[in-house]
Each structure stands twice: as structure tokens, then as C-alpha cells.
Design an enzyme around this catalytic site. Sequence first.
Site, PDB file in Angstrom:
ATOM      1  N   GLY A  60       0.822  -1.207   0.000  1.00 61.42           N
ATOM      2  CA  GLY A  60       0.000   0.000   0.000  1.00 61.42           C
ATOM      3  C   GLY A  60       0.849   1.247   0.000  1.00 61.42           C
TER       4      GLY A  60
ATOM      5  N   ASP B 171       2.277  12.757  14.600  1.00 57.84           N
ATOM      6  CA  ASP B 171       1.132  12.354  13.770  1.00 57.84           C
ATOM      7  C   ASP B 171       0.519  11.079  14.354  1.00 57.84           C
ATOM      8  OD1 ASP B 171      -0.725  12.389  11.750  1.00 57.84           O
ATOM      9  OD2 ASP B 171       0.583  11.463  10.263  1.00 57.84           O
TER      10      ASP B 171
ATOM     11  N   TYR C 270       3.638   9.111   2.731  1.00 55.99           N
ATOM     12  CA  TYR C 270       5.037   8.904   3.087  1.00 55.99           C
ATOM     13  C   TYR C 270       5.662   7.727   2.354  1.00 55.99           C
ATOM     14  CZ  TYR C 270       3.230  11.641   6.950  1.00 55.99           C
ATOM     15  OH  TYR C 270       2.607  12.595   7.698  1.00 55.99           O
ATOM     16  N   GLY C 271       4.901   7.001   1.559  1.00 54.51           N
ATOM     17  CA  GLY C 271       5.413   5.812   0.897  1.00 54.51           C
ATOM     18  C   GLY C 271       4.781   4.564   1.494  1.00 54.51           C
TER      19      GLY C 271
END
Length: 417
Positions: free
Chosen positions: A137, A196, A141-142
Amino acid sequence: MEFSPFTTREAMPFDFILLDGTNRFIGSLFVKPSSRPSDILPQLRTLAGFHAHEEIDLFEEVKFAPVLCVKVDIDSTFSSTEIENGDIICYQKIPKSEDTYPYVRLFFEHNRLIVLDFSLEHLQQATDHFSDVWKVGDTEYGCYEWLPNGNLEDCILRTDNSPPLLWYNRAQIIAEVCCMLQFLHSNKPGALVHGDLRPCNILIDANYRSKLCHFGMSDLFLEPGTCPPNMSARLPYMDPEFLTTWELTPLSDVYSLGAIILRRLLTGMPPLSIAKKVAAALKSNSLHLLIEKSAGDWPYTQAEQLALLGLRCVKMSRERRPDLSTKVWKVIEPMIMKPPVASWPCFQEIMNDPQVAADGFTYEAEGIRHWLDEGNNRSPMTNMALPNQDLIPNRALRSWIQEYLQQQKQQQGRLDS
């Protein structure tokens, strides 16, 4: 974050770390051996938040005892500088003094990093030549790691009809997240702030143990006066003071932890006025009406303590929030589940074949199968009904056991000799 991944069959991966007092891992970059470090300087400046013309130095560790780090020639090719597949490259602003870059050397002395070196052939074999079919997925951010139970948001919403997340698992997750945040905040010389902390960034394994991902990423791409991506999803868990000061502190994570406790793990209610609703329920002694029913029979005293703690954590002013290690942990530590003694035949020896049952606990395969074959449909640890009789191999525990036994065998061999 990965930059231009797998752009060529000759690409080599390098890990980049920014030395700015927080020692942030920036990401992995695949580059051609024929390219030069100067080609990627604009990307490194952008990720670090430097201005477009900031002068930076790159360093490679070439020896570790004693530590020897050398400056990378940005105008030479990667192949000519003998930087190899999997090497770690650190970079920082060029110091104004005539110092011999002591910060770089100190970083390598105190932060021993282990990097697995995979050949291109092995990477191609493992990914079927980097096919998207094997891609788990993407986020802003990758890619991140895949775990059997997804993330905390998946567990709460029961994605794919997964069993409900029971109260003792929720309490354990809260404790583990608190421990992980304490670890980040205790970093020296400066605390690392996750920035976060949301349910989607708490990953859950087969045993309902948790991992944090994306720590330190909230401010990585943030420029003064701009908002981070996916603002609407972040807002319910975001420190209100951050929206005005654009500064993250450990107490920002405390706010996020409190929001997760109140909104997701305890009540499952929408974020709007959640603190007021919980406070009113505590005052009227009706908290039980707000507690998420799918969590099971949460001990009222524990639920009340979590509600009070959550309210303290989500205070609008940082100064009024409790310290994580001295105040928050004192409330959470006693809630960590200590598995009760099971009233069924169990094995006291080291497990040969650990299996995870539907209650989230790990058992010896022979014992739990015997328990289920006798017609028992309740957990031998919690006495609650099992949603199914499926068993999942606990490969991580089995690997650890095998490693432990090997170490014991080697130690015994040394003693015998």
C-alpha cells in the site's frame, strides 16, 4: 519515503539521515552508480526544510572501531567514491566554524546502525521484478509494513469482519503506545516527537501487539504557514496549539494519545465535543452509557481512570496536560494485563509450536488443539467466547525461541569446553 524507486536495473539503495539535533531518518533513495550526490541535493534540501541554496555536507561511515567518517565528494559518481549498496549517508548544514564536524562523528559513535544488504538479484526475486502485485500500500510517506490485523483504525471499525477489539487488548495497546512514546521522548540531546499519532499509524500484529509508524513525519514536509497533508483526518488528533505555533513538543503527542483513548478506544464516538460528553458522563455517573459495547465488559474503575486521564491529556493548553512518564504512566502501568493462570492442562516448557488463538493469546499448539477438540468454545485465558476456532502460527515467537535455544546451546558448549 522512497525517491524514484527501482528506476533502473542498476539502481542501488542508500539510507539518508539528517543530522539536525533530532537525527531524523529521511528515507531510502535508489540511485544509479553513475550518478552524482550533487544530483540529489535539491531533494535532500526539500526534505530537510532547507532553502533552495543551502550548502550541505554528506558523510559516510567507513570504519567503526574507532569511528572514521569521511566527507562525500558530491561531484564524483557514487561508484567512484566506492559507496556501496545499503550504505548509510548522513548530511547536515555546513558548519560556520572550522570544526572538524564533531557532530557527525558523535552520531556514528552513539548510534550504531545495522543495515541489511540485499543484492539487486534478491530484491528482484522477492518482488517478482518489483511488480505492483506485491505492493502492500501507499501513504503520503510511501509504503509501510503490513501486519495481520492492519492498523488500530481497522480493528476498531472491524474491517473485513474481523472480531471486535476487546477491552483488555485496548488497555494493552494504550500501555504499549505510551511506552513507545516515552522511548521517543527520552531521546538525547533532544526529544523525538511523533507528531502524527493517529489510529491509522498504530499497527497491530497477530497477537494484538502494537507498533508505531510514521513517527516524526508530521513536520518533515511542513513549511511555516502551511498545513500537513490529509488535514481533515489529522485534525481530531492534532494538538490545537500546533495549529497556531507550528511547533511540536512531547505534549503534542500526549494530546493525541488522549484523543485516541477518548474517541477510539473507550467510546468510539465522533470527535465533536467528545471531551464535554465524557466529562458530563463522569459527573452524572453514567460513563457506562458511552463505553463502546463491542469492547466487552470493561472494568468500570479502569474505564473511569482512562476517561479521567484522557480528559487531562486533551486540555487545550499544553501547560495543563500531564507529563507522560511521571503522570500518564502511573495511571496506565497498573492496567497492563498479566495473563491469569489457565484452568486447563498447559505446558510449562518452552513452546515447540506457538499458535495464536482467536482471543489474541499464544498457546502451545498441542494444548490449545486439545482444548478446542474437547468442545470448549471459550478462551482459556479470559473465559470469554471465542469468535472462531482458527489458529495462526506465531512465527515471530517461534523464531525468537529458536534463537534463544541456539544461544543456550552455544553457551553450554563454551562451559563444557
